[in-house]
Design a protein around this motif. Structure first.
Motif, PDB file in Angstrom:
ATOM      1  N   PRO A  92       0.922  -1.208  -0.074  1.00 25.89           N
ATOM      2  CA  PRO A  92      -0.085   0.099  -0.045  1.00 25.89           C
ATOM      3  C   PRO A  92       0.923   1.084   0.055  1.00 25.89           C
ATOM      4  N   ILE A  93       2.039   1.196   0.928  1.00 25.86           N
ATOM      5  CA  ILE A  93       3.009   2.321   0.764  1.00 25.86           C
ATOM      6  C   ILE A  93       3.320   2.489  -0.772  1.00 25.86           C
ATOM      7  N   VAL A 141      -4.937  -7.470  -9.894  1.00 19.43           N
ATOM      8  CA  VAL A 141      -3.853  -8.208  -9.606  1.00 19.43           C
ATOM      9  C   VAL A 141      -3.479  -8.537  -8.139  1.00 19.43           C
ATOM     10  N   VAL A 142      -3.957  -7.696  -7.356  1.00 22.21           N
ATOM     11  CA  VAL A 142      -3.818  -8.058  -5.681  1.00 22.21           C
ATOM     12  C   VAL A 142      -4.446  -9.281  -5.402  1.00 22.21           C
ATOM     13  N   PRO A 143      -5.865  -9.581  -5.748  1.00 18.29           N
ATOM     14  CA  PRO A 143      -6.534 -10.915  -5.367  1.00 18.29           C
ATOM     15  C   PRO A 143      -5.577 -12.165  -5.983  1.00 18.29           C
ATOM     16  N   LEU A 144      -4.985 -11.957  -7.395  1.00 14.98           N
ATOM     17  CA  LEU A 144      -4.334 -12.896  -7.820  1.00 14.98           C
ATOM     18  C   LEU A 144      -3.077 -13.222  -6.805  1.00 14.98           C
ATOM     19  N   GLY A 175      -6.117 -13.722   1.950  1.00 14.79           N
ATOM     20  CA  GLY A 175      -7.621 -13.101   2.280  1.00 14.79           C
ATOM     21  C   GLY A 175      -7.938 -11.784   1.469  1.00 14.79           C
ATOM     22  N   ILE A 176      -8.839 -11.050   2.125  1.00 12.63           N
ATOM     23  CA  ILE A 176      -9.375  -9.698   1.522  1.00 12.63           C
ATOM     24  C   ILE A 176      -8.711  -8.762   1.875  1.00 12.63           C
ATOM     25  N   VAL A 177      -7.894  -8.649   3.076  1.00  8.81           N
ATOM     26  CA  VAL A 177      -7.395  -7.546   3.704  1.00  8.81           C
ATOM     27  C   VAL A 177      -6.331  -6.913   2.551  1.00  8.81           C
ATOM     28  N   PRO A 178      -5.557  -7.817   1.953  1.00 10.79           N
ATOM     29  CA  PRO A 178      -4.303  -7.184   1.032  1.00 10.79           C
ATOM     30  C   PRO A 178      -5.081  -6.170   0.118  1.00 10.79           C
ATOM     31  N   HIS A 181      -6.123  -3.108   1.915  1.00  8.84           N
ATOM     32  CA  HIS A 181      -4.946  -2.188   2.227  1.00  8.84           C
ATOM     33  C   HIS A 181      -4.456  -1.493   1.070  1.00  8.84           C
ATOM     34  N   ALA A 182      -4.307  -2.007   0.073  1.00  9.19           N
ATOM     35  CA  ALA A 182      -3.934  -1.502  -1.281  1.00  9.19           C
ATOM     36  C   ALA A 182      -4.663  -0.389  -1.778  1.00  9.19           C
ATOM     37  N   LEU A 183      -6.120  -0.600  -1.789  1.00 14.33           N
ATOM     38  CA  LEU A 183      -7.173   0.530  -2.014  1.00 14.33           C
ATOM     39  C   LEU A 183      -7.095   1.873  -1.135  1.00 14.33           C
ATOM     40  N   LEU A 184      -6.577   1.383   0.131  1.00 12.23           N
ATOM     41  CA  LEU A 184      -6.397   2.523   0.914  1.00 12.23           C
ATOM     42  C   LEU A 184      -5.400   3.316   1.001  1.00 12.23           C
TER      43      LEU A 184
END
Length: 322
Positions: A92-93, A141-144, A175-178, A181-184
């Motif tokens: 996310p950073i 990409v992140v869900p993959l 899981g779904i947190v990545p 976090h990326a969207l945040l």
């Protein structure tokens, strides 16, 4: 993502920032390759041990070298997973400080945004395009990455070389947190870019802001779902539960914490607890069944914060350029 299939400001955004987008895809491909290599390395170590006719706990001296090679290979495979998890932690950073923030600040700093606004593109639509393109990349990409990470992490002799779901780097890697976090990170980078209007300043401030947000979420994570308290003697966090606090309960129900007694009498913790009136042990845990509730609550918090940050960016831009 094909720029040819996009229209208007979305095509322009993809074209202008294609280098950053391609670099993002390249880094994701590297992460997938590392995770695949970890899985292959772990499976190869298991096959080599079996081919030698040995097991990990075989006391036969003839298996010593095979066991040593097996342990070395498994630890190497685990380290690859851990390194990738650290990358997922700072993702996310990277997205906020090196994609979203500079993407906006650079155009506001150079003044190139004015050209877009003279082409029947409103400031709101321009900003929406700037947010939507990297957000679409994240959602693709992140869900993959999350699925591949779980596939690599959850296979092999996980009990012999454990990393646990509640560890800060692991919890944010599958899981779904990545995704949340990326969207945040993108949303916070966006609002920082709009406010800072200077590329270097936006990158620095976004790094700090997103880092603080992630640190706060990590700090508060154990309180996002009701904790389960076990009582009795000889308690242990079994079944991959997340241990949170340990000590003894007095007759009145007051807690005597293990760490307080350890600080006072490191070599006599149990006696310290008993002297303070402790009558039975307690252990606070999050069992493995709390994984998804914790993931869902943290995801909801991240998405709400991301929506507020995006709304703030729109309002700031609208106030400055009505």
């Amino acid at each position: 993502m094909s720029a040819l299939a996009l229209k208007g400001p979305y095509w322009v955004t993809t074209r202008q920032h294609r280098r950053a987008l391609w670099w993002s895809l390249a880094l994701a491909a590297v992460a997938v390759a590392v995770l695949a290599a970890s899985r292959w390395w772990s499976d190869s170590a298991v096959d080599a041990l079996r081919a030698a006719g040995c097991t990990a706990d075989n006391p036969d001296s003839s298996c010593f070298q095979a066991q040593r090679d097996y342990v070395d290979d498994q630890w190497f495979a685990r380290h690859l997973v851990e390194y990738t998890a650290m990358g997922m932690l700072v993702l996310p950073i990277l997205l906020g400080a090196f994609v979203a923030g500079p993407m906006l600040a650079r155009e506001l700093e150079s003044g190139t945004y004015r050209l877009a606004w003279t082409q029947s593109v409103s400031p709101a639509r321009w900003l929406a395009a700037k947010i939507s393109v990297p957000a679409a990349l994240v959602l693709a990409v992140v869900p993959l990455l999350s699925l591949v990470f779980y596939w690599s992490w959850s296979t092999g002799p996980v009990d012999d070389f454990p990393t646990y779901w509640y560890e800060p780097t692991m919890f944010v890697s599958f899981g779904i947190v990545p995704v949340a976090h990326a969207l945040l990170g993108l949303a916070l980078g966006t609002v920082v870019g709009v406010l800072a209007r200077r590329t270097v300043v936006a990158m620095g401030v976004a790094t700090v802001v997103i880092g603080v947000a992630l640190a706060v979420l990590s700090r508060l994570r154990d309180g996002l779902w009701p904790i389960r308290t076990l009582t009795g003697d000889g308690l242990s966090a079994e079944g991959h539960a997340w241990p949170l606090g340990r000590g003894m309960l007095t007759a009145s129900g007051e807690r005597v914490l293990w760490e307080d007694c350890f600080a006072a009498q490191p070599n006599a913790v149990e006696r310290c607890m008993t002297d303070r009136g402790g009558v039975t042990g307690f252990l606070d845990i999050h069992p493995a069944s709390h994984y998804w509730p914790l993931q869902l609550v943290e995801t909801g918090i991240c998405l709400a914060l991301a929506a507020l940050a995006a709304l703030a960016a729109f309002r700031v831009l609208r106030a400055r350029h009505p």
